[in-house]
Design a protein around this motif. Structure first.
Motif, PDB file in Angstrom:
ATOM      1  N   ARG A 126     118.870  34.536 -16.005  1.00 44.48           N
ATOM      2  CA  ARG A 126     119.257  35.582 -16.958  1.00 44.48           C
ATOM      3  C   ARG A 126     119.173  36.994 -16.374  1.00 44.48           C
ATOM      4  NH1 ARG A 126     120.676  33.161 -21.460  1.00 44.48           N
ATOM      5  NH2 ARG A 126     119.731  31.175 -22.014  1.00 44.48           N
ATOM      6  N   PRO A 127     118.173  37.318 -15.548  1.00 43.64           N
ATOM      7  CA  PRO A 127     118.175  38.669 -14.962  1.00 43.64           C
ATOM      8  C   PRO A 127     119.400  38.938 -14.090  1.00 43.64           C
ATOM      9  CG  PRO A 127     116.005  37.680 -14.751  1.00 43.64           C
ATOM     10  CD  PRO A 127     116.937  36.596 -15.225  1.00 43.64           C
ATOM     11  N   VAL A 128     119.889  37.905 -13.404  1.00 41.12           N
ATOM     12  CA  VAL A 128     121.080  38.079 -12.573  1.00 41.12           C
ATOM     13  C   VAL A 128     122.302  38.309 -13.459  1.00 41.12           C
ATOM     14  CG1 VAL A 128     122.604  36.966 -10.886  1.00 41.12           C
ATOM     15  CG2 VAL A 128     120.124  36.744 -10.663  1.00 41.12           C
ATOM     16  N   LEU A 129     122.405  37.547 -14.559  1.00 41.46           N
ATOM     17  CA  LEU A 129     123.520  37.770 -15.480  1.00 41.46           C
ATOM     18  C   LEU A 129     123.455  39.156 -16.097  1.00 41.46           C
ATOM     19  CD1 LEU A 129     123.912  34.372 -17.354  1.00 41.46           C
ATOM     20  CD2 LEU A 129     125.222  35.256 -15.420  1.00 41.46           C
ATOM     21  N   ALA A 130     122.248  39.612 -16.423  1.00 40.59           N
ATOM     22  CA  ALA A 130     122.094  40.958 -16.970  1.00 40.59           C
ATOM     23  C   ALA A 130     122.554  42.004 -15.958  1.00 40.59           C
ATOM     24  CB  ALA A 130     120.640  41.204 -17.377  1.00 40.59           C
ATOM     25  N   ALA A 131     122.188  41.811 -14.698  1.00 43.76           N
ATOM     26  CA  ALA A 131     122.605  42.747 -13.650  1.00 43.76           C
ATOM     27  C   ALA A 131     124.123  42.739 -13.491  1.00 43.76           C
ATOM     28  CB  ALA A 131     121.917  42.397 -12.332  1.00 43.76           C
ATOM     29  N   MET A 132     124.740  41.539 -13.587  1.00 44.41           N
ATOM     30  CA  MET A 132     126.203  41.461 -13.489  1.00 44.41           C
ATOM     31  C   MET A 132     126.859  42.192 -14.657  1.00 44.41           C
ATOM     32  SD  MET A 132     126.872  37.553 -12.253  1.00 44.41           S
ATOM     33  CE  MET A 132     128.649  37.731 -12.127  1.00 44.41           C
ATOM     34  N   GLY A 133     126.285  42.042 -15.849  1.00 45.48           N
ATOM     35  CA  GLY A 133     126.827  42.732 -17.019  1.00 45.48           C
ATOM     36  C   GLY A 133     126.747  44.236 -16.862  1.00 45.48           C
ATOM     37  N   LYS A 134     125.634  44.716 -16.330  1.00 49.68           N
ATOM     38  CA  LYS A 134     125.470  46.165 -16.132  1.00 49.68           C
ATOM     39  C   LYS A 134     126.433  46.690 -15.080  1.00 49.68           C
ATOM     40  CE  LYS A 134     120.776  46.274 -17.784  1.00 49.68           C
ATOM     41  NZ  LYS A 134     119.359  46.371 -17.459  1.00 49.68           N
ATOM     42  N   LEU A 135     126.771  45.858 -14.121  1.00 55.13           N
ATOM     43  CA  LEU A 135     127.727  46.236 -13.102  1.00 55.13           C
ATOM     44  C   LEU A 135     129.073  46.615 -13.725  1.00 55.13           C
ATOM     45  CD1 LEU A 135     128.525  45.955  -9.887  1.00 55.13           C
ATOM     46  CD2 LEU A 135     129.562  43.848 -10.712  1.00 55.13           C
ATOM     47  N   LEU A 136     129.432  45.905 -14.798  1.00 58.05           N
ATOM     48  CA  LEU A 136     130.735  46.123 -15.425  1.00 58.05           C
ATOM     49  C   LEU A 136     130.725  47.158 -16.534  1.00 58.05           C
ATOM     50  CD1 LEU A 136     131.973  42.438 -15.556  1.00 58.05           C
ATOM     51  CD2 LEU A 136     132.626  44.225 -13.935  1.00 58.05           C
ATOM     52  N   THR A 137     129.560  47.742 -16.817  1.00 52.86           N
ATOM     53  CA  THR A 137     129.509  48.790 -17.833  1.00 52.86           C
ATOM     54  C   THR A 137     129.752  50.134 -17.176  1.00 52.86           C
ATOM     55  OG1 THR A 137     127.117  49.092 -17.601  1.00 52.86           O
ATOM     56  CG2 THR A 137     127.870  47.509 -19.263  1.00 52.86           C
ATOM     57  N   CYS A 187     124.481  46.051  -7.230  1.00 57.53           N
ATOM     58  CA  CYS A 187     125.312  47.237  -7.067  1.00 57.53           C
ATOM     59  C   CYS A 187     125.215  48.127  -8.303  1.00 57.53           C
ATOM     60  CB  CYS A 187     126.775  46.842  -6.910  1.00 57.53           C
ATOM     61  SG  CYS A 187     127.051  45.173  -6.356  1.00 57.53           S
ATOM     62  N   PRO A 188     125.620  49.371  -8.151  1.00 60.97           N
ATOM     63  CA  PRO A 188     125.649  50.265  -9.318  1.00 60.97           C
ATOM     64  C   PRO A 188     126.843  49.914 -10.202  1.00 60.97           C
ATOM     65  CG  PRO A 188     126.614  51.358  -7.438  1.00 60.97           C
ATOM     66  CD  PRO A 188     126.076  50.031  -6.936  1.00 60.97           C
ATOM     67  N   PRO A 189     126.887  50.444 -11.422  1.00 57.97           N
ATOM     68  CA  PRO A 189     128.096  50.257 -12.234  1.00 57.97           C
ATOM     69  C   PRO A 189     129.329  50.730 -11.470  1.00 57.97           C
ATOM     70  CG  PRO A 189     126.342  51.206 -13.558  1.00 57.97           C
ATOM     71  CD  PRO A 189     125.851  51.203 -12.137  1.00 57.97           C
ATOM     72  N   LEU A 190     130.439  50.100 -11.722  1.00 57.70           N
ATOM     73  CA  LEU A 190     131.683  50.409 -11.001  1.00 57.70           C
ATOM     74  C   LEU A 190     132.066  51.877 -11.067  1.00 57.70           C
ATOM     75  CD1 LEU A 190     133.902  47.362 -12.048  1.00 57.70           C
ATOM     76  CD2 LEU A 190     132.982  47.832  -9.774  1.00 57.70           C
ATOM     77  N   THR A 191     131.724  52.527 -12.162  1.00 57.69           N
ATOM     78  CA  THR A 191     132.151  53.918 -12.346  1.00 57.69           C
ATOM     79  C   THR A 191     131.182  54.927 -11.747  1.00 57.69           C
ATOM     80  OG1 THR A 191     131.077  53.938 -14.503  1.00 57.69           O
ATOM     81  CG2 THR A 191     133.419  53.375 -14.453  1.00 57.69           C
ATOM     82  N   GLU A 192     130.049  54.437 -11.204  1.00 51.89           N
ATOM     83  CA  GLU A 192     129.036  55.366 -10.687  1.00 51.89           C
ATOM     84  C   GLU A 192     129.389  55.914  -9.308  1.00 51.89           C
ATOM     85  OE1 GLU A 192     124.502  54.801  -9.332  1.00 51.89           O
ATOM     86  OE2 GLU A 192     124.872  54.378 -11.455  1.00 51.89           O
ATOM     87  N   ARG A 193     129.769  55.034  -8.408  1.00 51.42           N
ATOM     88  CA  ARG A 193     130.147  55.425  -7.046  1.00 51.42           C
ATOM     89  C   ARG A 193     130.826  54.239  -6.379  1.00 51.42           C
ATOM     90  NH1 ARG A 193     126.985  52.654  -3.679  1.00 51.42           N
ATOM     91  NH2 ARG A 193     124.832  52.213  -4.233  1.00 51.42           N
TER      92      ARG A 193
END
Length: 125
Positions: free
Chosen positions: A108-119, A22-28
């Motif tokens: 690790r790529p999945v964790l990175a994607a989860m982290g980006k989701l919350l930025t 998913c995109p970051p929470l603040t994107e859409r």
């Protein structure tokens, strides 16, 4: 200026990439499918035993751990196996059988994607 840099531990290794769910929470706003995908991953991390197991694997030397090295989390071995299975189903761990033991690695790529989701999509001043 807020610090929104992803920690190096979460950056995918060269050649690895994970399509974010998913995109970051603040994107859409999320679609229903995006919300389901994100909820599965975060639900898996919502259990303290699973979080301890994931942390044990992630912090183990070499980035992988034998199930025999990570089972001391205060629950029985069958319960450890159940929680490891849930982490695998959520896409947070992978495993490989070597002889009689199973070795786990953090995705690790999945964790990175989860982290980006919350930025945030962009830094707010």
């Amino acid at each position: 200026m807020p610090n929104t840099e992803v920690l190096p531990l979460l950056e995918p290794a060269s050649g690895e990439s994970a399509a974010p769910c998913c995109p970051p929470l603040t994107e859409r706003p999320f679609t229903a499918d995006e919300a389901d995908a994100a909820a599965r991953m975060f639900k898996a991390l919502g259990d303290p035993v699973r979080l301890r197991l994931l942390s044990s694997v992630a912090s183990h030397e070499g980035g992988e751990a034998c199930v025999c090295d990570i089972s001391d989390v205060g629950v029985s071995q069958p319960t450890v196996s159940h929680h490891l299975k849930k982490l695998k189903e959520a896409g947070l761990l992978t495993s490989e059988r070597r002889g009689t033991w199973v070795y786990y690695r953090v995705e690790r790529p999945v964790l990175a994607a989860m982290g980006k989701l919350l930025t945030t999509a962009s830094a707010v001043a």
